[in-house]
Write a protein that holds these residues in place. Structure first.
Motif, PDB file in Angstrom:
ATOM      1  N   THR A  97       0.845  -1.196   0.000  1.00  0.00           N
ATOM      2  CA  THR A  97       0.000   0.000   0.000  1.00  0.00           C
ATOM      3  C   THR A  97       0.877   1.242   0.000  1.00  0.00           C
ATOM      4  O   THR A  97       2.092   1.176   0.230  1.00  0.00           O
ATOM      5  CB  THR A  97      -0.896   0.059   1.254  1.00  0.00           C
ATOM      6  OG1 THR A  97      -0.051   0.213   2.404  1.00  0.00           O
ATOM      7  CG2 THR A  97      -1.760  -1.197   1.405  1.00  0.00           C
ATOM      8  N   VAL A  98       0.201   2.372  -0.229  1.00  0.00           N
ATOM      9  CA  VAL A  98       0.894   3.661  -0.180  1.00  0.00           C
ATOM     10  C   VAL A  98       1.593   3.832   1.170  1.00  0.00           C
ATOM     11  O   VAL A  98       2.781   4.168   1.241  1.00  0.00           O
ATOM     12  CB  VAL A  98      -0.134   4.791  -0.423  1.00  0.00           C
ATOM     13  CG1 VAL A  98       0.421   6.149  -0.004  1.00  0.00           C
ATOM     14  CG2 VAL A  98      -0.555   4.805  -1.894  1.00  0.00           C
ATOM     15  N   ILE A 130      -2.004  13.649  -0.051  1.00  0.00           N
ATOM     16  CA  ILE A 130      -2.492  12.368  -0.521  1.00  0.00           C
ATOM     17  C   ILE A 130      -2.754  11.371   0.618  1.00  0.00           C
ATOM     18  O   ILE A 130      -2.869  10.161   0.406  1.00  0.00           O
ATOM     19  CB  ILE A 130      -1.479  11.829  -1.564  1.00  0.00           C
ATOM     20  CG1 ILE A 130      -2.162  10.928  -2.547  1.00  0.00           C
ATOM     21  CG2 ILE A 130      -0.303  11.161  -0.928  1.00  0.00           C
ATOM     22  CD1 ILE A 130      -1.379  10.796  -3.793  1.00  0.00           C
ATOM     23  N   ILE A 132      -5.336  10.675   2.095  1.00  0.00           N
ATOM     24  CA  ILE A 132      -6.589   9.942   1.914  1.00  0.00           C
ATOM     25  C   ILE A 132      -6.369   8.616   1.171  1.00  0.00           C
ATOM     26  O   ILE A 132      -7.177   7.695   1.257  1.00  0.00           O
ATOM     27  CB  ILE A 132      -7.615  10.835   1.177  1.00  0.00           C
ATOM     28  CG1 ILE A 132      -9.019  10.271   1.329  1.00  0.00           C
ATOM     29  CG2 ILE A 132      -7.242  11.037  -0.262  1.00  0.00           C
ATOM     30  CD1 ILE A 132     -10.103  11.243   0.881  1.00  0.00           C
ATOM     31  N   LYS A 133      -5.242   8.495   0.467  1.00  0.00           N
ATOM     32  CA  LYS A 133      -4.949   7.278  -0.304  1.00  0.00           C
ATOM     33  C   LYS A 133      -4.018   6.321   0.441  1.00  0.00           C
ATOM     34  O   LYS A 133      -3.514   5.359  -0.144  1.00  0.00           O
ATOM     35  CB  LYS A 133      -4.291   7.655  -1.637  1.00  0.00           C
ATOM     36  CG  LYS A 133      -5.119   8.580  -2.510  1.00  0.00           C
ATOM     37  CD  LYS A 133      -6.254   7.833  -3.168  1.00  0.00           C
ATOM     38  CE  LYS A 133      -6.984   8.727  -4.159  1.00  0.00           C
ATOM     39  NZ  LYS A 133      -8.206   8.093  -4.676  1.00  0.00           N
ATOM     40  N   HIS A 135      -4.167   3.810   2.290  1.00  0.00           N
ATOM     41  CA  HIS A 135      -4.394   2.363   2.314  1.00  0.00           C
ATOM     42  C   HIS A 135      -4.714   1.774   0.936  1.00  0.00           C
ATOM     43  O   HIS A 135      -5.082   0.615   0.825  1.00  0.00           O
ATOM     44  CB  HIS A 135      -5.471   2.034   3.347  1.00  0.00           C
ATOM     45  CG  HIS A 135      -5.076   2.487   4.725  1.00  0.00           C
ATOM     46  ND1 HIS A 135      -4.074   1.858   5.454  1.00  0.00           N
ATOM     47  CD2 HIS A 135      -5.460   3.554   5.466  1.00  0.00           C
ATOM     48  CE1 HIS A 135      -3.904   2.506   6.599  1.00  0.00           C
ATOM     49  NE2 HIS A 135      -4.730   3.549   6.624  1.00  0.00           N
ATOM     50  N   GLU A 136      -4.530   2.582  -0.109  1.00  0.00           N
ATOM     51  CA  GLU A 136      -4.713   2.099  -1.473  1.00  0.00           C
ATOM     52  C   GLU A 136      -3.409   1.475  -1.986  1.00  0.00           C
ATOM     53  O   GLU A 136      -2.322   1.758  -1.474  1.00  0.00           O
ATOM     54  CB  GLU A 136      -5.079   3.263  -2.412  1.00  0.00           C
ATOM     55  CG  GLU A 136      -6.382   3.954  -2.102  1.00  0.00           C
ATOM     56  CD  GLU A 136      -7.590   3.223  -2.693  1.00  0.00           C
ATOM     57  OE1 GLU A 136      -7.421   2.095  -3.214  1.00  0.00           O
ATOM     58  OE2 GLU A 136      -8.693   3.793  -2.611  1.00  0.00           O
ATOM     59  N   ARG A 140      -3.966   1.961  -8.033  1.00  0.00           N
ATOM     60  CA  ARG A 140      -5.250   2.671  -7.957  1.00  0.00           C
ATOM     61  C   ARG A 140      -5.071   4.189  -8.011  1.00  0.00           C
ATOM     62  O   ARG A 140      -6.039   4.930  -7.957  1.00  0.00           O
ATOM     63  CB  ARG A 140      -5.953   2.301  -6.646  1.00  0.00           C
ATOM     64  CG  ARG A 140      -6.128   0.817  -6.448  1.00  0.00           C
ATOM     65  CD  ARG A 140      -7.485   0.367  -6.833  1.00  0.00           C
ATOM     66  NE  ARG A 140      -8.506   1.040  -6.033  1.00  0.00           N
ATOM     67  CZ  ARG A 140      -9.808   0.910  -6.252  1.00  0.00           C
ATOM     68  NH1 ARG A 140     -10.228   0.157  -7.250  1.00  0.00           N
ATOM     69  NH2 ARG A 140     -10.667   1.539  -5.497  1.00  0.00           N
ATOM     70  N   LEU A 141      -3.811   4.631  -8.062  1.00  0.00           N
ATOM     71  CA  LEU A 141      -3.534   6.062  -8.057  1.00  0.00           C
ATOM     72  C   LEU A 141      -3.171   6.560  -9.450  1.00  0.00           C
ATOM     73  O   LEU A 141      -2.636   5.798 -10.263  1.00  0.00           O
ATOM     74  CB  LEU A 141      -2.352   6.355  -7.116  1.00  0.00           C
ATOM     75  CG  LEU A 141      -2.657   6.571  -5.627  1.00  0.00           C
ATOM     76  CD1 LEU A 141      -3.409   5.403  -5.026  1.00  0.00           C
ATOM     77  CD2 LEU A 141      -1.375   6.826  -4.863  1.00  0.00           C
ATOM     78  N   SER A 142      -3.422   7.836  -9.692  1.00  0.00           N
ATOM     79  CA  SER A 142      -2.971   8.453 -10.943  1.00  0.00           C
ATOM     80  C   SER A 142      -1.442   8.586 -10.903  1.00  0.00           C
ATOM     81  O   SER A 142      -0.828   8.467  -9.837  1.00  0.00           O
ATOM     82  CB  SER A 142      -3.598   9.834 -11.103  1.00  0.00           C
ATOM     83  OG  SER A 142      -3.014  10.732 -10.169  1.00  0.00           O
ATOM     84  N   GLN A 145      -0.368  11.279  -8.510  1.00  0.00           N
ATOM     85  CA  GLN A 145      -0.468  10.844  -7.109  1.00  0.00           C
ATOM     86  C   GLN A 145       0.669   9.889  -6.766  1.00  0.00           C
ATOM     87  O   GLN A 145       1.272   9.988  -5.690  1.00  0.00           O
ATOM     88  CB  GLN A 145      -1.821  10.170  -6.885  1.00  0.00           C
ATOM     89  CG  GLN A 145      -2.991  11.149  -6.960  1.00  0.00           C
ATOM     90  CD  GLN A 145      -4.347  10.449  -6.932  1.00  0.00           C
ATOM     91  OE1 GLN A 145      -4.489   9.306  -7.397  1.00  0.00           O
ATOM     92  NE2 GLN A 145      -5.346  11.125  -6.396  1.00  0.00           N
ATOM     93  N   GLN A 146       0.982   8.977  -7.689  1.00  0.00           N
ATOM     94  CA  GLN A 146       2.083   8.031  -7.429  1.00  0.00           C
ATOM     95  C   GLN A 146       3.410   8.773  -7.261  1.00  0.00           C
ATOM     96  O   GLN A 146       4.219   8.432  -6.394  1.00  0.00           O
ATOM     97  CB  GLN A 146       2.201   7.018  -8.568  1.00  0.00           C
ATOM     98  CG  GLN A 146       1.062   6.023  -8.592  1.00  0.00           C
ATOM     99  CD  GLN A 146       1.275   4.938  -9.638  1.00  0.00           C
ATOM    100  OE1 GLN A 146       2.305   4.260  -9.652  1.00  0.00           O
ATOM    101  NE2 GLN A 146       0.321   4.783 -10.527  1.00  0.00           N
TER     102      GLN A 146
END
Ligand code: ADP
Ligand code: MG
Length: 244
Positions: A97-98, A130, A132-133, A135-136, A140-142, A145-146
């Motif tokens: 995860t992130v 970021i 909010i992400k 636990h992604e 799943r990220l753009s 975002q990555q």
């Protein structure tokens, strides 16, 4: 913070010799933002990789915060911890995860507790906008975002210097701004940064100095205002003519 003296690096590829770095000398002061530009193959990536020990060099000196990389006694892993790097390809761990991406090296390399590493990671994810992400999974990220996660991951090691190698070149145009904004914020906070980029707006706005490289050499080293107004070197002028 960074002192480079007469740095040379030669690659031997398919029978011929490439002088990727041909006597590079420069220095970067603490808190300075230096943007490196130049045509493809001019040695920009090799230069950055030599600054954090990802690449060995043939001769010359690289001194980071008083530590000489050419000295056999230097612990190169220690240098790498102090010098964060962000690449064009974000290189996040896809199966983590992130949050795990930003805590892993803290735990393994800095030997921080899970609690401490996660608190630090969340603060940095907040900073790059970021959290909010957390636990992604990266997929799943753009792209933008990555890349912001990759920046948070590098910052989690408390680096003294941050190196960026074309951090926005792999991004869709609408995502370039959000990554540059994070980098601008870092610059304002006083981070020492060396940035290879084709984003001339960023160079104008944020750089203290612009270095123009060609064929393994620094042909121009000037404040952006001066560089963009009247580059002295003919190849720099030609290059600017193409990118502006
Ligand atoms: P830039 O980042 O400015 O595009 P590089 O530093 O990647 O330039 O490359 C500089 C020169 O060194 C180029 O001629 C490139 O082909 C060569 N080079 C870079 N890495 C290697 C390698 N691992 N093996 C052989 N040649 C390389
Ligand atoms: Mg490159």
């Amino acid at each position: 913070m960074i002192e480079v003296r007469d740095l040379t690096k030669v690659f031997h590829a398919r029978g011929h010799v490439v002088r990727a770095l041909d006597g590079v000398t420069t220095r970067v002061e603490r808190g300075e933002v230096v943007v490196v530009i130049g045509p493809s193959g001019s040695g920009k990536s090799t230069f950055l990789r030599c600054l954090n020990g990802l690449e060995t060099f043939d001769s010359g000196h690289v001194v980071i915060d008083g530590v000489d990389l050419a000295d056999r006694r230097t612990d190169i892993n220690r240098v790498r911890r102090e010098v964060g790097m962000v690449f064009q390809q974000f290189n996040l761990f896809p199966h983590k995860t992130v949050l795990e991406n930003v805590t892993l090296a803290q735990r393994v390399v800095r030997r921080r507790s899970r609690e401490e590493a996660e608190a630090k990671a969340m603060a940095l994810l907040e900073k790059v906008g970021i959290a909010i992400k957390a636990h992604e999974y990266p997929s799943r990220l753009s792209g933008g975002q990555q890349q912001r996660v990759a920046i948070a991951r590098a910052l989690a090691m408390d680096p003294r210097v941050m190196l960026f190698d074309e951090p926005t070149s792999a991004l869709d145009p609408e995502m370039v701004g959000e990554v540059l904004d994070v980098m601008k914020q870092l610059a304002r906070e006083g981070m020492t940064m060396v940035v290879v980029t084709h984003e001339m707006g960023f160079a104008r706005e944020v750089a203290d100095r612009v270095l123009f490289m060609d064929e393994g050499r620094i042909l121009e080293d000037a404040p952006p205002r001066q560089f963009f107004a009247e580059p002295r070197d003919a190849r720099a002028r030609a290059f600017l003519g193409q990118v502006l």
